[in-house]
Design an enzyme around this catalytic site. Structure first.
Site, PDB file in Angstrom:
ATOM      1  N   GLY A 139       0.828  -1.202   0.000  1.00 30.85           N
ATOM      2  CA  GLY A 139       0.000   0.000   0.000  1.00 30.85           C
ATOM      3  C   GLY A 139       0.856   1.244   0.000  1.00 30.85           C
ATOM      4  N   HIS A 186       7.426  -7.402  -3.926  1.00 30.18           N
ATOM      5  CA  HIS A 186       6.102  -7.813  -4.410  1.00 30.18           C
ATOM      6  C   HIS A 186       6.225  -9.114  -5.204  1.00 30.18           C
ATOM      7  CE1 HIS A 186       3.649  -4.251  -3.402  1.00 30.18           C
ATOM      8  NE2 HIS A 186       4.803  -3.615  -3.495  1.00 30.18           N
ATOM      9  N   GLU A 224       3.871 -10.907  -6.315  1.00 32.06           N
ATOM     10  CA  GLU A 224       2.743 -11.113  -7.217  1.00 32.06           C
ATOM     11  C   GLU A 224       2.979 -10.580  -8.627  1.00 32.06           C
ATOM     12  OE1 GLU A 224       1.824  -7.416  -4.699  1.00 32.06           O
ATOM     13  OE2 GLU A 224       2.768  -9.377  -4.481  1.00 32.06           O
ATOM     14  N   SER A 281     -25.444 -10.040 -24.136  1.00 32.35           N
ATOM     15  CA  SER A 281     -24.762  -9.184 -25.101  1.00 32.35           C
ATOM     16  C   SER A 281     -24.083  -9.993 -26.196  1.00 32.35           C
ATOM     17  CB  SER A 281     -23.699  -8.343 -24.387  1.00 32.35           C
ATOM     18  OG  SER A 281     -22.644  -9.160 -23.934  1.00 32.35           O
ATOM     19  N   ASP A 302     -18.832 -13.063 -20.810  1.00 33.11           N
ATOM     20  CA  ASP A 302     -19.348 -13.035 -19.438  1.00 33.11           C
ATOM     21  C   ASP A 302     -20.846 -13.323 -19.383  1.00 33.11           C
ATOM     22  OD1 ASP A 302     -16.758 -12.278 -18.890  1.00 33.11           O
ATOM     23  OD2 ASP A 302     -17.233 -10.151 -18.728  1.00 33.11           O
ATOM     24  N   SER A 348     -22.695 -14.617 -21.623  1.00 33.81           N
ATOM     25  CA  SER A 348     -23.010 -15.913 -22.223  1.00 33.81           C
ATOM     26  C   SER A 348     -22.774 -17.054 -21.238  1.00 33.81           C
ATOM     27  CB  SER A 348     -22.168 -16.130 -23.483  1.00 33.81           C
ATOM     28  OG  SER A 348     -22.465 -15.155 -24.457  1.00 33.81           O
ATOM     29  N   LYS A 350     -11.662 -13.050 -15.069  1.00 34.01           N
ATOM     30  CA  LYS A 350     -11.984 -13.316 -16.479  1.00 34.01           C
ATOM     31  C   LYS A 350     -11.477 -14.680 -16.938  1.00 34.01           C
ATOM     32  CE  LYS A 350     -13.532 -11.568 -20.453  1.00 34.01           C
ATOM     33  NZ  LYS A 350     -14.798 -10.847 -20.637  1.00 34.01           N
TER      34      LYS A 350
END
Length: 518
Positions: free
Chosen positions: A57, A175, A177, A228, A232, A234, A374
């Protein structure tokens, strides 16, 4: 329903906290991100984490009202990993010391060398004597807390890796990640193994749990879903249909701004292949009429958004008696709708196509993907049997081709754009490049240029090809096509698409540009 092992990520405002969650999900570990101010002792008791990670942070532990974890965190008896500011917080709370920069700040690539004894957290590290990491800190730990030992140092971080093995407390100044810490994923893998995680977070298990939750939430009520045609919505529609069958009706609003053959593909797959109740609302005349003469990109977006809500509401009423609205909300949307400084936000981000509808129509939300990233949605889509050719498609914006047509929108320009875009995508597929690219499309420019075809003069539109690589769309770089590919593609577009006589290639990264042109 299965109760998964759960890891809690306490967010102190790092720009890369989402990456921590992604790394853990890749290890089949279920985790949730919560801002520090929402994590109280009561929250910890209810959440029952099997391990906790403290994020980085921008704050300093010296600042008035500095972000701090709840007092009961360090007596939970579970493994804890502190990262960057998370390390400093751990030392500050447990009796160590943190000092302001004074020449020891580190930003960017650094190298950590081992110190002291071996540490299970670092299994697979230091095989070549040192490891590259990514630092981003001003303050630094100057004295470690009682019970901790040093296991790694860097030139400006003498306590780069510390641990109290007896309590399963670990802390790193860098970090792990980010991509620039090459063995960061291995460190997370070691941490979750030490914490006893068995990797029970799988798409097969998630599918079963989600279906049970949908059935429990909906009962025998009707659900409508704004489809749409994107990945997502679908995947959400197929999952909900598997749970409740014909209680679900999808409303597919065709605004006349879709790619070539897209509306037919969506209707064919959902109505014919999945035998799903589907309202195909062809409202292209309405949308294109309202957009006639409009060139300002914000007015385009607002017009499309307003009409979408009106049209969706009109056709949703045809269902009659629906009590729930299904959305393809993803976990990043949920995270971003929670303000780090101000607590939970009241509404999900306004980019959702059906934003505002639940309140307007008196509907409750069904959001079966709100715990997924996603890439996990794509994995769930495969688990549900959606074809790879569909769930691997490049992202497509809600306003469609409207924002790939700078300036005034006309039916003629949209027709030219669809044909050019189809040629470009066909070229990418023919050369085996589609899966290497995050997003690719053609934009038709609001200018005409002089050209020569045969013995004649032409005065036609110019177009720009755009193709980018990205992980999540937040940043992007242009795809480095060969000149041979670009030359071949430009020749095909100019020869096959009447109305275009010049092609350019957009090599702008994001930032400073955006992926889409408007």
């Amino acid at each position: 329903m299965t109760q998964h092992q759960r890891l809690l990520i306490i967010d102190f405002g790092s720009q890369v906290t989402q990456l921590i969650a992604r790394r853990l999900r890749e290890l089949n570990v279920y985790c949730e991100i919560h801002p520090y101010q929402n994590v109280t002792d009561a929250f910890l008791a209810a959440f029952v984490p099997q391990a906790v990670i403290l994020s980085g942070g921008p704050s300093s532990v010296f600042a008035e009202g500095a972000p701090m974890p709840p007092k009961g965190l360090f007596t939970l008896g579970v493994p804890i990993l502190g990262i960057c500011y998370g390390q400093q917080v751990m030392m500050h709370c447990l009796g160590g010391k943190v000092e302001r920069g004074h020449g020891t700040a580190e930003f960017g690539r650094a190298y950590v060398t081992p110190a002291g004894h071996s540490l299970p957290l670092l299994e697979g590290w230091f095989t070549e004597g040192r490891e590259q990491v990514w630092m981003s800190h001003g303050d630094h730990v100057s004295e470690i807390a009682p019970g901790f030992e040093v296991y790694g140092t860097s030139p400006n971080a003498p306590f780069a890796i510390t641990a109290d093995v007896s309590r399963n407390f670990y802390a790193v100044q860098f970090h792990p990640e980010v991509h620039h810490t090459p063995k960061g994923a291995r460190l997370y893998e070691n941490f979750v193994r030490l914490a006893g995680f068995t990797g029970d977070w799988t798409m097969g298990a998630y599918r079963e749990d989600a279906i049970a939750k949908i059935r429990a939430q909906v009962g025998d009520a009707k659900v409508i879903c704004g489809l749409s045609g994107g990945v997502d919505s679908s995947v959400a529609a197929v999952l909900i249909h598997e749970a409740i069958g014909d209680q679900l009706t999808c409303v597919f609003v065709d605004h006349g701004l879709l790619r070539q053959g897209e509306a037919q593909d969506v209707v064919r797959m959902f109505r014919d292949h999945y035998n799903m109740p589907l309202i195909h609302a062809d409202e292209s005349e309405l949308f294109l009429g309202a957009l006639e003469g409009v060139s300002d990109p914000e007015i385009k977006r607002k017009t499309i958004g307003r009409l979408f809500i009106d049209v969706f509401q009109k056709h949703a009423h045809e269902v009659g008696g629906a009590k729930f609205l299904a959305q393809g909300t993803l976990y990043p949307d949920v995270i971003e709708s929670v303000s780090f400084s101000g607590g939970p936000s009241v509404t999900i981000k306004s980019h959702h196509n059906v934003g505002g509808l639940p309140e307007k129509m008196g509907l409750k939300l069904v959001e079966p993907l709100r715990e997924l990233f996603k890439d996990e949605v794509r994995a769930l889509g495969r688990e549900l049997g959606l074809p790879d050719s569909f769930i691997g498609r490049h992202p497509f914006p809600g306003p469609g081709l409207a924002i790939r047509c700078p300036g005034e929108i006309t039916r003629e320009k949209l027709d030219i754009l669809r044909k050019a875009d189809a040629v470009f995508i066909d070229q990418i597929r023919k050369h085996g490049l589609y899966d290497e690219i995050w997003q690719a499309f053609v934009a038709i420019l609001p200018v005409k240029t002089v050209g020569v075809m045969g013995d004649g003069r032409t005065y036609d539109y110019a177009c720009a090809l755009r193709a980018v690589t990205s992980v999540d769309g937040m940043t992007a770089d242009y795809y480095p096509f060969t000149h041979e590919f670009l030359g071949e593609t430009a020749t095909r577009i100019i020869n096959e698409v009447k109305g275009i006589n010049r092609c350019t290639y957009d090599i702008t990264s994001k930032p400073p540009g955006t992926i889409e042109w408007e």
